[in-house]
Design an enzyme around this catalytic site. Structure first.
Site, mmCIF file in Angstrom:
data_model
loop_
_atom_site.group_PDB
_atom_site.id
_atom_site.type_symbol
_atom_site.label_atom_id
_atom_site.label_comp_id
_atom_site.label_asym_id
_atom_site.label_seq_id
_atom_site.Cartn_x
_atom_site.Cartn_y
_atom_site.Cartn_z
ATOM 1 N N GLU A 163 2.676 -8.251 -1.707
ATOM 2 C CA GLU A 163 1.431 -8.864 -1.235
ATOM 3 C C GLU A 163 1.512 -10.550 -1.148
ATOM 4 O OE1 GLU A 163 1.816 -5.974 -2.848
ATOM 5 O OE2 GLU A 163 0.159 -4.400 -1.861
ATOM 6 N N GLY A 203 0.845 -1.212 0.017
ATOM 7 C CA GLY A 203 0.079 -0.116 0.005
ATOM 8 C C GLY A 203 0.679 1.179 0.063
ATOM 9 N N GLU A 217 1.799 1.812 -3.463
ATOM 10 C CA GLU A 217 0.567 2.321 -4.053
ATOM 11 C C GLU A 217 0.015 3.940 -3.853
ATOM 12 O OE1 GLU A 217 -1.319 -1.129 -2.417
ATOM 13 O OE2 GLU A 217 -2.036 -1.842 -4.448
HETATM 14 N N1 CAA Z 1 2.030 -3.599 8.650
HETATM 15 C C1 CAA Z 1 2.032 -3.762 10.116
HETATM 16 N N2 CAA Z 1 3.151 -3.836 10.848
HETATM 17 C C2 CAA Z 1 4.279 -3.168 10.064
HETATM 18 C C3 CAA Z 1 4.452 -3.445 8.645
HETATM 19 C C4 CAA Z 1 3.224 -3.590 8.085
HETATM 20 N N3 CAA Z 1 2.962 -3.483 6.735
HETATM 21 N N4 CAA Z 1 5.752 -3.147 8.037
HETATM 22 C C5 CAA Z 1 6.457 -3.215 9.183
HETATM 23 N N5 CAA Z 1 5.669 -3.353 10.207
HETATM 24 C C6 CAA Z 1 6.061 -3.499 11.754
HETATM 25 C C7 CAA Z 1 6.737 -4.712 12.036
HETATM 26 O O1 CAA Z 1 5.720 -5.444 12.522
HETATM 27 C C8 CAA Z 1 7.725 -4.221 13.322
HETATM 28 O O2 CAA Z 1 6.722 -3.907 14.622
HETATM 29 P P1 CAA Z 1 7.273 -4.600 15.707
HETATM 30 O O3 CAA Z 1 8.508 -3.994 16.183
HETATM 31 O O4 CAA Z 1 6.284 -4.323 16.645
HETATM 32 O O5 CAA Z 1 7.480 -5.970 15.508
HETATM 33 C C9 CAA Z 1 8.143 -2.644 12.835
HETATM 34 O O6 CAA Z 1 7.066 -2.388 12.008
HETATM 35 C C10 CAA Z 1 9.316 -2.605 12.079
HETATM 36 O O7 CAA Z 1 9.321 -3.526 11.249
HETATM 37 P P2 CAA Z 1 10.686 -4.546 10.942
HETATM 38 O O8 CAA Z 1 11.051 -5.328 12.343
HETATM 39 O O9 CAA Z 1 9.908 -5.832 9.976
HETATM 40 O O10 CAA Z 1 11.764 -3.830 10.169
HETATM 41 P P3 CAA Z 1 12.805 -4.581 9.118
HETATM 42 O O11 CAA Z 1 13.878 -3.367 9.010
HETATM 43 O O12 CAA Z 1 13.385 -5.911 9.732
HETATM 44 O O13 CAA Z 1 12.005 -5.114 7.725
HETATM 45 C C11 CAA Z 1 10.350 -4.505 6.124
HETATM 46 C C12 CAA Z 1 11.337 -3.946 7.304
HETATM 47 C C13 CAA Z 1 11.273 -5.245 5.060
HETATM 48 C C14 CAA Z 1 9.825 -3.321 5.418
HETATM 49 C C15 CAA Z 1 9.587 -5.269 6.765
HETATM 50 O O14 CAA Z 1 8.981 -4.800 7.845
HETATM 51 C C16 CAA Z 1 8.345 -5.934 5.803
HETATM 52 O O15 CAA Z 1 8.467 -6.878 5.193
HETATM 53 N N6 CAA Z 1 6.975 -5.456 6.085
HETATM 54 C C17 CAA Z 1 5.914 -5.681 5.480
HETATM 55 C C18 CAA Z 1 5.974 -5.513 4.009
HETATM 56 C C19 CAA Z 1 4.774 -5.895 3.271
HETATM 57 O O16 CAA Z 1 4.414 -7.063 3.113
HETATM 58 N N7 CAA Z 1 3.894 -4.991 2.885
HETATM 59 C C20 CAA Z 1 2.639 -5.428 2.055
HETATM 60 C C21 CAA Z 1 1.433 -5.152 3.162
HETATM 61 S S1 CAA Z 1 -0.093 -5.779 2.440
HETATM 62 C C22 CAA Z 1 -0.765 -4.485 1.684
HETATM 63 O O17 CAA Z 1 -0.259 -3.368 1.338
HETATM 64 C C23 CAA Z 1 -1.876 -4.705 0.905
HETATM 65 C C24 CAA Z 1 -2.449 -3.456 -0.131
HETATM 66 O O18 CAA Z 1 -2.040 -3.703 -1.029
HETATM 67 C C25 CAA Z 1 -3.586 -2.982 0.409
#
Ligand code: CAA
Length: 256
Positions: free
Chosen positions: A130, A107, A110
């Site tokens: 995703e 998102g 996006e």
């Molecule tokens: N939602 C909720 N929380 C998130 C998040 C997300 N998309 N991305 C990161 N966070 C949170 C983590 O859970 C973490 O929280 P805690 O400390 O409470 O555990 C905090 O942010 C820091 O994140 P990381 O410890 O994971 O940080 P990192 O540097 O090791 O990794 C990252 C960074 C690679 C961006 C990793 O956080 C990640 O892969 N995030 C998710 C990315 C993702 O999959 N995005 C797509 C979401 S779905 C979507 O967007 C659907 C749509 O189109 C509408």
């Protein structure tokens, strides 16, 4: 108003900063609602000429909030139209620049693509991961990414979830420019101030015409461009802009 978005006005530029740094600016419902409300209000603010949306150094936004979504059912999504109510950015008449540093994923990517153009820090990383969560992009990724970078790259990115760095994003046409991370906001503000200083009717017309090109045939688009070009000759600013050029001075636009 919630603090998940910080609004700052600098002259005629409004800066909206996503402010959930601990969650890497994950887009929860509250943040999205607040962002859209600000954009709707600014769209009609005569004292604003350009909007900048930005995040933190580490993340523009790491996607929709996975923790908020994880237990949601189909009905929870579809009944309130969870991601379908956020058209304020699409409908905004003012130019919106996404200043992207760090992660712009899911998102977040996006959201950046909803804006009119992306200025990317050299640290920016874009992606639609995703598929790794057993879902697909839900706020325009399959459509806007494909239009921005073409079918082959969009397919590859969305089907594998791989990230794209700033250089590749610029090369592929996703980002307008790459800027060193520590200069991103200063440079973005210069660009935004420049746009905000131009005559608002012509800025509206330019943005509307370019957006139209994504919706219609070339012949329709050319016709539309002329229909919005001619009326600019009815503005005071057109007279002022051309007079200033001939008198070798800076124009004073009144936005009318
Ligand atoms: N939602 C909720 N929380 C998130 C998040 C997300 N998309 N991305 C990161 N966070 C949170 C983590 O859970 C973490 O929280 P805690 O400390 O409470 O555990 C905090 O942010 C820091 O994140 P990381 O410890 O994971 O940080 P990192 O540097 O090791 O990794 C990252 C960074 C690679 C961006 C990793 O956080 C990640 O892969 N995030 C998710 C990315 C993702 O999959 N995005 C797509 C979401 S779905 C979507 O967007 C659907 C749509 O189109 C509408």
């Amino acid at each position: 108003m919630s603090e998940t978005i910080i609004l700052e006005k600098v002259n005629r530029v409004a800066v909206l900063t996503l402010n959930r740094p601990k969650a890497l600016n994950a887009l929860n419902a509250e943040l999205l609602e607040c962002l859209m409300q600000h954009v709707s209000e600014l769209s009609n603010d005569p004292d604003t000429g350009c909007i900048v949306i930005t995040g933190s150094e580490k993340a523009f936004a790491a996607g929709a909030d996975i923790k908020e979504m994880s237990d949601m059912s189909y009905i929870d999504m579809v009944m309130p139209d969870h991601f379908g109510r956020h058209n304020a950015i699409e409908n905004c008449r003012l130019p919106i620049i996404a200043a992207v540093s760090g992660y712009a994923l899911g998102g977040g990517c996006e959201l950046a693509m909803m804006c009119d153009f992306i200025l990317a820090a050299d640290t920016a990383q874009f992606g639609q991961p995703e598929i790794t969560l057993a879902i697909i992009p839900g706020i325009g990724g399959t459509q806007r990414l494909t239009r921005a970078i073409g079918k082959a790259k969009a397919m590859e990115m969305i089907l594998t979830g791989r990230l794209m760095d700033a250089e590749e994003a610029e090369r592929a046409g996703l980002a307008a420019r790459i800027i060193p991370a520590d200069e991103l906001m200063a440079e973005t503000m210069m660009v935004a101030e420049k746009i905000a200083g131009f005559s608002r009717p012509s800025v509206y017309a330019a943005k509307e015409s370019i957006k139209r090109s994504f919706e219609v045939s070339l012949a329709e688009g050319l016709h539309y461009e002329q229909r919005v070009f001619y009326p600019l000759f009815a503005t005071e600013d057109q007279k002022e802009g051309m007079a200033a050029f001939m008198e070798k001075r800076k124009p004073k636009f009144k936005h009318k």
